[in-house]
Design an enzyme around this catalytic site. Structure first.
Site, mmCIF file in Angstrom:
data_model
loop_
_atom_site.group_PDB
_atom_site.id
_atom_site.type_symbol
_atom_site.label_atom_id
_atom_site.label_comp_id
_atom_site.label_asym_id
_atom_site.label_seq_id
_atom_site.Cartn_x
_atom_site.Cartn_y
_atom_site.Cartn_z
ATOM 1 N N CYS A 115 -1.739 10.100 7.942
ATOM 2 C CA CYS A 115 -0.368 10.369 7.498
ATOM 3 C C CYS A 115 -0.023 11.854 7.491
ATOM 4 O O CYS A 115 1.148 12.219 7.419
ATOM 5 C CB CYS A 115 -0.127 9.757 6.129
ATOM 6 S SG CYS A 115 -0.317 7.974 6.176
ATOM 7 N N HIS A 255 5.886 12.995 2.668
ATOM 8 C CA HIS A 255 5.406 11.764 3.304
ATOM 9 C C HIS A 255 5.827 10.580 2.434
ATOM 10 O O HIS A 255 5.758 10.646 1.207
ATOM 11 C CB HIS A 255 3.877 11.837 3.425
ATOM 12 C CG HIS A 255 3.272 10.561 3.893
ATOM 13 N ND1 HIS A 255 3.719 9.909 5.020
ATOM 14 C CD2 HIS A 255 2.260 9.790 3.389
ATOM 15 C CE1 HIS A 255 3.014 8.813 5.185
ATOM 16 N NE2 HIS A 255 2.122 8.715 4.209
ATOM 17 N N ASN A 285 6.012 2.900 4.873
ATOM 18 C CA ASN A 285 5.133 3.986 5.327
ATOM 19 C C ASN A 285 4.876 3.839 6.829
ATOM 20 O O ASN A 285 4.184 2.916 7.258
ATOM 21 C CB ASN A 285 3.814 3.920 4.536
ATOM 22 C CG ASN A 285 2.868 5.052 4.892
ATOM 23 O OD1 ASN A 285 3.110 5.810 5.833
ATOM 24 N ND2 ASN A 285 1.787 5.172 4.154
HETATM 25 N N1 COA Z 1 2.488 -8.052 -4.822
HETATM 26 C C1 COA Z 1 2.246 -8.464 -6.089
HETATM 27 N N2 COA Z 1 1.179 -8.068 -6.794
HETATM 28 C C2 COA Z 1 0.329 -7.217 -6.195
HETATM 29 C C3 COA Z 1 0.519 -6.773 -4.874
HETATM 30 C C4 COA Z 1 1.642 -7.230 -4.187
HETATM 31 N N3 COA Z 1 1.929 -6.865 -2.935
HETATM 32 N N4 COA Z 1 -0.482 -5.930 -4.554
HETATM 33 C C5 COA Z 1 -1.284 -5.868 -5.635
HETATM 34 N N5 COA Z 1 -0.805 -6.661 -6.617
HETATM 35 C C6 COA Z 1 -1.348 -6.884 -7.949
HETATM 36 C C7 COA Z 1 -2.831 -6.605 -8.025
HETATM 37 O O1 COA Z 1 -3.574 -7.716 -7.611
HETATM 38 C C8 COA Z 1 -2.996 -6.312 -9.483
HETATM 39 O O2 COA Z 1 -3.060 -7.513 -10.191
HETATM 40 P P1 COA Z 1 -4.023 -7.666 -11.483
HETATM 41 O O3 COA Z 1 -3.517 -6.665 -12.472
HETATM 42 O O4 COA Z 1 -3.829 -9.079 -11.862
HETATM 43 O O5 COA Z 1 -5.404 -7.335 -10.982
HETATM 44 C C9 COA Z 1 -1.694 -5.616 -9.867
HETATM 45 O O6 COA Z 1 -0.742 -5.987 -8.846
HETATM 46 C C10 COA Z 1 -1.789 -4.118 -9.894
HETATM 47 O O7 COA Z 1 -2.449 -3.704 -8.715
HETATM 48 P P2 COA Z 1 -2.772 -2.217 -8.431
HETATM 49 O O8 COA Z 1 -3.543 -2.108 -7.152
HETATM 50 O O9 COA Z 1 -3.344 -1.616 -9.669
HETATM 51 O O10 COA Z 1 -1.292 -1.677 -8.220
HETATM 52 P P3 COA Z 1 -0.809 -0.206 -8.094
HETATM 53 O O11 COA Z 1 0.174 0.074 -9.134
HETATM 54 O O12 COA Z 1 -1.963 0.746 -7.915
HETATM 55 O O13 COA Z 1 -0.030 -0.269 -6.702
HETATM 56 C C11 COA Z 1 -0.295 0.418 -4.424
HETATM 57 C C12 COA Z 1 -0.724 -0.581 -5.497
HETATM 58 C C13 COA Z 1 -1.073 0.097 -3.148
HETATM 59 C C14 COA Z 1 1.176 0.237 -4.180
HETATM 60 C C15 COA Z 1 -0.592 1.845 -4.918
HETATM 61 O O14 COA Z 1 -1.908 1.934 -5.401
HETATM 62 C C16 COA Z 1 -0.405 2.882 -3.856
HETATM 63 O O15 COA Z 1 0.685 3.110 -3.387
HETATM 64 N N6 COA Z 1 -1.479 3.585 -3.464
HETATM 65 C C17 COA Z 1 -1.407 4.626 -2.492
HETATM 66 C C18 COA Z 1 -1.230 3.996 -1.172
HETATM 67 C C19 COA Z 1 -0.921 4.967 -0.105
HETATM 68 O O16 COA Z 1 -0.193 5.882 -0.311
HETATM 69 N N7 COA Z 1 -1.468 4.696 1.079
HETATM 70 C C20 COA Z 1 -1.174 5.382 2.264
HETATM 71 C C21 COA Z 1 -1.851 6.679 2.324
HETATM 72 S S1 COA Z 1 -0.993 7.654 3.446
#
Ligand code: COA
Length: 330
Positions: A115, A255, A285
């Site tokens: 990214c 980004h 993204n």
């Molecule tokens: N829809 C519904 N629920 C979801 C889900 C979805 N698409 N994806 C995950 N969940 C659930 C998980 O299973 C978890 O459930 P639980 O509490 O029962 O275990 C809960 O939501 C929270 O998950 P978590 O992974 O802690 O969520 P988060 O707040 O960290 O958000 C991301 C997840 C991926 C959106 C976030 O971590 C993120 O944006 N990370 C950076 C990603 C990024 O920038 N990547 C590219 C790099 S360039």
């Protein structure tokens, strides 16, 4: 003697026709529009047609650039392509684009910085212009993320979209152009965001396909924490090094990986909403394409004007991260 700077003199973008919105995703995996909007800020993303590859999208973005600006492809000296979804391992995506657009006097290569790829490519391009060797460098950010996304995995399939965007760099007049940049790499991030299959470590076999190793793997929470800290840190450092404050920035184009990551960075930089470009709701993204796409959209919306100070920041797999500061001249 005054240093020749490199500046952006033309821009273009392409997004595939097909749109996949949060409601569509609700039908594929166990998720909800509400969850996706509130946790990421994403609403819809564009998805490439079957067989449409990164070089095709980049070629279309270049066409858009030619519609907007007078450009002779034969005058282009160099093509640098930021992508983690090249059409194939070799030849490079740059070679394919060079052929498609008729830039027959250009050489070129791909860079892999996920990214942060567009910012890496922009900085490399600027160096070639600043040292006086080349006059016209095409910088491309193009990623067909849908081709490495597992649409049965709700953790990742909601996050990505496909797009390409291009900018042309040329020697700047007066004091316009790329003023400074900081680029970073920390390979200990390799365990949190990667695609394991298909390379020399795990060449493609039936087993790698069965194990879904040709898809993105991500530990979202770890990436999130890293991004929040590093994107803000590098932006603050770059401003400080140039004796600038958040209030000096005309437009910040971060980004677009998660609205909550952007918000944290914006708050650390003490920026107002009108200083920040956000289009994550429209595209999700798109990896190397998010920042140049932001440039084109901001320009089209009249939010990027001559003399504005533009700050761009990114982070991504590697981990890679960085910031680039530009005095806008278009
Ligand atoms: N829809 C519904 N629920 C979801 C889900 C979805 N698409 N994806 C995950 N969940 C659930 C998980 O299973 C978890 O459930 P639980 O509490 O029962 O275990 C809960 O939501 C929270 O998950 P978590 O992974 O802690 O969520 P988060 O707040 O960290 O958000 C991301 C997840 C991926 C959106 C976030 O971590 C993120 O944006 N990370 C950076 C990603 C990024 O920038 N990547 C590219 C790099 S360039």
């Amino acid at each position: 003697m005054k240093k020749t700077r490199a500046t952006i003199t033309a821009i273009g973008k392409y997004t595939p026709k097909r749109i996949l919105n949060n409601r569509d995703l609700e039908k594929i995996v166990d998720t909800s529009d509400e969850w996706i909007r509130s946790r990421t800020g994403m609403v819809e993303r564009h998805i490439a047609a079957k067989g449409e590859a990164s070089s095709d999208m980049a070629t279309a973005a270049f066409k858009d650039m030619r519609k907007r600006f007078k450009i002779d492809p034969e005058e282009i000296d160099l093509i640098i392509v930021a992508t983690i979804t090249p059409d194939m391992f070799f030849p490079s995506t740059a070679a394919l684009i060079q052929h498609n657009i008729g830039a027959r006097n250009a050489f070129g290569f791909d860079i892999s910085a996920a990214c942060s790829g567009f910012l890496y490519a922009l900085a490399i391009a600027a160096e070639f212009i600043e040292n006086g060797r080349y006059k016209k460098v095409l910088v491309v950010g193009s990623d067909t993320m849908s081709t490495i996304t597992d649409y049965t995995n709700r953790d990742t399939c909601i996050l990505f979209g496909d797009a390409a965007s291009v900018v042309l760099l040329e020697p700047a007049e007066e004091d316009y152009g790329i003023l400074d940049y900081i680029l970073k790499l920390d390979g200990s991030g390799k365990d949190f965001l990667y695609m394991a299959g298909g390379g020399s470590r795990n060449p493609a076999t039936h087993e790698t396909v069965d194990k879904k190793m040709h898809y993105i793997y991500q530990e979202g929470k770890s990436v999130f924490k890293f991004a929040v800290i590093k994107m803000a840190e590098v932006s603050v450092d770059l401003l400080k090094r140039n004796s600038l404050k958040g209030s000096d920035v005309g437009l910040f184009i971060p980004h677009q990986a998660n609205k909550r990551i952007i918000d944290a960075c914006v708050s650390r930089l003490k920026l107002k909403d009108e200083q920040v470009m956000i289009n994550i709701d429209k595209y999700a993204n798109t990896t190397a394409a998010t920042i140049p796409l932001g440039i084109v959209d901001a320009y089209d919306q009249g939010r990027l004007k001559k003399d504005d100070l533009l700050l761009m920041s990114a982070f991504g797999g590697g981990f890679t991260w960085g910031s680039v500061l530009v005095k806008w001249s278009l």
